[in-house]
Design a protein around this motif. Sequence first.
Motif, PDB file in Angstrom:
ATOM      1  N   LEU A  14      14.570  15.746   2.815  1.00 54.32           N
ATOM      2  CA  LEU A  14      13.596  15.722   1.714  1.00 54.32           C
ATOM      3  C   LEU A  14      12.465  17.045   2.083  1.00 54.32           C
ATOM      4  O   LEU A  14      12.177  17.432   3.228  1.00 54.32           O
ATOM      5  CB  LEU A  14      12.570  14.591   1.875  1.00 54.32           C
ATOM      6  CG  LEU A  14      13.163  13.451   1.472  1.00 54.32           C
ATOM      7  CD1 LEU A  14      12.374  11.846   1.517  1.00 54.32           C
ATOM      8  CD2 LEU A  14      13.799  13.300   0.079  1.00 54.32           C
TER       9      LEU A  14
ATOM     10  N   THR B  13      16.192  18.497  -1.194  1.00 48.62           N
ATOM     11  CA  THR B  13      15.571  17.972  -2.404  1.00 48.62           C
ATOM     12  C   THR B  13      13.969  17.470  -2.155  1.00 48.62           C
ATOM     13  O   THR B  13      13.717  17.011  -1.218  1.00 48.62           O
ATOM     14  CB  THR B  13      16.447  17.267  -3.317  1.00 48.62           C
ATOM     15  OG1 THR B  13      15.823  16.815  -4.454  1.00 48.62           O
ATOM     16  CG2 THR B  13      16.402  15.447  -2.677  1.00 48.62           C
ATOM     17  N   ASP B  14      13.306  17.340  -3.450  1.00 49.82           N
ATOM     18  CA  ASP B  14      11.966  16.880  -3.363  1.00 49.82           C
ATOM     19  C   ASP B  14      12.011  15.797  -4.530  1.00 49.82           C
ATOM     20  O   ASP B  14      11.071  15.304  -4.827  1.00 49.82           O
ATOM     21  CB  ASP B  14      10.904  17.684  -3.820  1.00 49.82           C
ATOM     22  CG  ASP B  14      11.271  18.276  -5.136  1.00 49.82           C
ATOM     23  OD1 ASP B  14      12.260  18.517  -5.462  1.00 49.82           O
ATOM     24  OD2 ASP B  14      10.184  18.962  -5.970  1.00 49.82           O
ATOM     25  N   ASP B  15      13.292  15.339  -5.158  1.00 52.33           N
ATOM     26  CA  ASP B  15      13.273  14.471  -6.180  1.00 52.33           C
ATOM     27  C   ASP B  15      14.352  13.364  -5.563  1.00 52.33           C
ATOM     28  O   ASP B  15      15.387  13.147  -5.034  1.00 52.33           O
ATOM     29  CB  ASP B  15      14.166  15.312  -7.379  1.00 52.33           C
ATOM     30  CG  ASP B  15      14.217  14.459  -8.520  1.00 52.33           C
ATOM     31  OD1 ASP B  15      13.415  14.535  -9.327  1.00 52.33           O
ATOM     32  OD2 ASP B  15      15.342  13.767  -8.538  1.00 52.33           O
ATOM     33  N   ALA B  16      13.698  12.016  -5.915  1.00 52.85           N
ATOM     34  CA  ALA B  16      14.086  10.794  -5.770  1.00 52.85           C
ATOM     35  C   ALA B  16      15.558  10.522  -6.160  1.00 52.85           C
ATOM     36  O   ALA B  16      16.719  10.205  -5.604  1.00 52.85           O
ATOM     37  CB  ALA B  16      13.516   9.558  -6.021  1.00 52.85           C
TER      38      ALA B  16
ATOM     39  N   ARG C  39      23.215  11.176  -2.210  1.00 58.01           N
ATOM     40  CA  ARG C  39      23.790  10.179  -1.066  1.00 58.01           C
ATOM     41  C   ARG C  39      24.834   9.507  -1.468  1.00 58.01           C
ATOM     42  O   ARG C  39      25.900   9.437  -0.692  1.00 58.01           O
ATOM     43  CB  ARG C  39      22.560   9.162  -0.636  1.00 58.01           C
ATOM     44  CG  ARG C  39      21.617   9.875   0.216  1.00 58.01           C
ATOM     45  CD  ARG C  39      20.572   8.638   0.565  1.00 58.01           C
ATOM     46  NE  ARG C  39      19.233   9.283   1.283  1.00 58.01           N
ATOM     47  CZ  ARG C  39      18.245   9.426   0.859  1.00 58.01           C
ATOM     48  NH1 ARG C  39      17.977   9.257  -0.659  1.00 58.01           N
ATOM     49  NH2 ARG C  39      17.171   9.802   1.099  1.00 58.01           N
TER      50      ARG C  39
ATOM     51  N   ALA D 190      18.182  12.847  -4.933  1.00 51.97           N
ATOM     52  CA  ALA D 190      18.554  12.351  -3.402  1.00 51.97           C
ATOM     53  C   ALA D 190      19.691  11.249  -3.374  1.00 51.97           C
ATOM     54  O   ALA D 190      20.459  10.923  -2.597  1.00 51.97           O
ATOM     55  CB  ALA D 190      17.251  11.963  -2.596  1.00 51.97           C
ATOM     56  N   ASP D 191      19.331  10.356  -4.390  1.00 57.41           N
ATOM     57  CA  ASP D 191      20.035   9.148  -4.645  1.00 57.41           C
ATOM     58  C   ASP D 191      21.606   9.655  -4.774  1.00 57.41           C
ATOM     59  O   ASP D 191      22.457   9.012  -4.449  1.00 57.41           O
ATOM     60  CB  ASP D 191      19.543   8.165  -5.751  1.00 57.41           C
ATOM     61  CG  ASP D 191      18.394   7.466  -5.178  1.00 57.41           C
ATOM     62  OD1 ASP D 191      18.033   7.363  -3.802  1.00 57.41           O
ATOM     63  OD2 ASP D 191      17.715   6.798  -6.306  1.00 57.41           O
TER      64      ASP D 191
END
Length: 172
Positions: free
Chosen positions: A68, A50-53, A60, A56-57
Amino acid sequence: MTVLAVIPARGGSKGVPAKNLAQVGGIPLVVRAVRACRAARKVTDVVVSTDDAAIADAARAAGAEVVLRPAAIAGDTATSEAAVLHAMDAYGAMRGAAHRTEVVLLVQCTSPFITPGDLDGVVSAVTESGADSALTVAPTHGFIWRSESDGFGVNHDKSNRPRRQDRPQEFL
């Protein structure tokens, strides 16, 4: 045997903004994908590209590793294949030189009803049945239309309209 499930989940969808965080049954699509992969008996590693925080959160928190994705392969013209190849390389680098992945799965967040059994079946097709690739499908009875000129039916003839159960089985 290492079976790596790669889930591409970029943040910049134009058609459906933030689609990979959209919820189905109260669960974000990316989380549904991660959970299915983690519950599959034959999947050993799960990584979200992904490129998105926020994605990603969520990934995880659901138990996936995150790679990333660089901007060069995260735009509107980026392919899933580019994301998978990048994720494989990045994940391999994270695991070290001795790491070897034997099977790679491309798992789309936009298939929210994929099951762990579906994933195990694909792995088995490759590892036990000798297939060089495999995929999951769903039966469909939908008519497909194209809008060229006056429009026309792709998978049916308007002069011959059999009942759904009399039509040949098609898959999506």
